[in-house]
Design a protein around this motif. Sequence first.
Motif, PDB file in Angstrom:
ATOM      1  N   ARG A 292      93.639  19.354  -5.893  1.00 54.91           N
ATOM      2  CA  ARG A 292      93.319  19.424  -4.433  1.00 54.91           C
ATOM      3  C   ARG A 292      91.931  20.241  -4.482  1.00 54.91           C
ATOM      4  O   ARG A 292      91.558  21.219  -5.301  1.00 54.91           O
ATOM      5  N   GLY A 295      85.859  16.856  -5.568  1.00 53.21           N
ATOM      6  CA  GLY A 295      85.408  15.878  -5.153  1.00 53.21           C
ATOM      7  C   GLY A 295      86.069  14.489  -5.490  1.00 53.21           C
ATOM      8  O   GLY A 295      85.923  13.664  -4.760  1.00 53.21           O
ATOM      9  N   TYR A 297      89.363  14.410  -5.612  1.00 53.36           N
ATOM     10  CA  TYR A 297      90.424  14.229  -4.380  1.00 53.36           C
ATOM     11  C   TYR A 297      89.747  13.442  -3.391  1.00 53.36           C
ATOM     12  O   TYR A 297      90.432  12.522  -2.761  1.00 53.36           O
ATOM     13  N   ASP A 298      88.599  13.917  -2.856  1.00 55.72           N
ATOM     14  CA  ASP A 298      88.293  13.280  -1.704  1.00 55.72           C
ATOM     15  C   ASP A 298      87.712  11.939  -1.831  1.00 55.72           C
ATOM     16  O   ASP A 298      87.733  10.959  -1.015  1.00 55.72           O
ATOM     17  N   LYS A 301      90.801   9.619  -1.683  1.00 55.23           N
ATOM     18  CA  LYS A 301      91.264   9.712  -0.367  1.00 55.23           C
ATOM     19  C   LYS A 301      90.400   8.725   0.501  1.00 55.23           C
ATOM     20  O   LYS A 301      90.970   8.135   1.377  1.00 55.23           O
ATOM     21  N   ASN A 302      89.061   8.603   0.152  1.00 47.11           N
ATOM     22  CA  ASN A 302      88.143   7.646   0.889  1.00 47.11           C
ATOM     23  C   ASN A 302      88.669   6.517   0.586  1.00 47.11           C
ATOM     24  O   ASN A 302      88.103   5.503   1.602  1.00 47.11           O
TER      25      ASN A 302
END
Length: 359
Positions: A292, A295, A297-298, A301-302
């Motif tokens: 969590r 980068g 993780y993001d 999600k993207n």
Amino acid sequence: MLEFADDTATVSDAADILPTTVRLMRPEDVRRWDAFVMQCPEATFFHRAGWKTVIEQAFGHRTFFFLAESGGEIQGVLPLAQIKSRLFGNALVSLPFCVYGGVAASTEPARRALDQAAQKLAADLAVGHLEYRNLKPHHADWHTKDLYVTFRKAILPDEEANMLAIPKKQRAMVRKGIKAGLTSEIDGHADRFFAAYSASVHRLGTPVFSKRFFELLLETFAPDCDVLTIVKDGRTISSVLSFYFRDEVIPYYGGGTSEAREVAGNDFMYWELMRRACARGLGVFDFGRSKRGTGAYDFKKNWGFEPQPLPYEYQLHQATAVPETNPLNPKYQLFIKMWQRMPLWMANAIGPHIVKNLG
């Protein structure tokens, strides 16, 4: 009641028709072990017997691959390895260098027997802690930490439907890679992959695995492990090493050269892996574990993937607290900055000696 001597243990239960026996896997058990893993709903790619070879030969760690039998049939497996170092402590883990692990069993007696065998082994080895990398929690009284999540999503049967399922901004990045003229090739070796991967982790300030580790993965798990390399005008842009298990594709290690960002090389790479998986009729894209607040993780999600918490469990033995050996720990920030400044050739030479003790 559990009796454990040398490499065998037996659990007796009045409710059981046959006793459950636990022992260490032998070479002649490998086929039966993997056959059980393929059909056990709780098992993952990281329960496969080949990890014993990889962990022992690539890192030199002791392994303990327990199987539970009843009536001559395997009822459960538990792969374990001990990581012991002066810097990072002493731990018994199922399974280091893997995102999933823990007991995979088809019966409760087998689960209990394997669990008890692991706890006794942890005590005998005087480890700091015993760690299960579960997909589901099993011990309400063990320690956990809310750090890791995994990202899994169904692969649609139609290529264009998969493209349209990617959120608009991320889809634009994939199309940027397509317009840049990127193409993909399957490699049967780790050469181009290692060049892209080592450069990528160096920029992040992370110690690199040895090239031999990746060669062992390809040798041990072929044909269920391969390398997809993205190229442009003959140059390596990015590369990913993936595992295949049942109907899943698992991109596990990946990286890009300095040119990758300019041409959306990593974005195109994961799309190309998904596209190929769709063509093969695979049903799940497992984007793997991330911490969590990172980068990675993001990025996942993207892509429209939803995080699924990983309830890793820790039973403390000699330790008094759950270890925090991860890059988000503030005490490692100076080390990360130092590593980023180190010449790549030096980082590649030193890194494997450090990372083998992180697990």
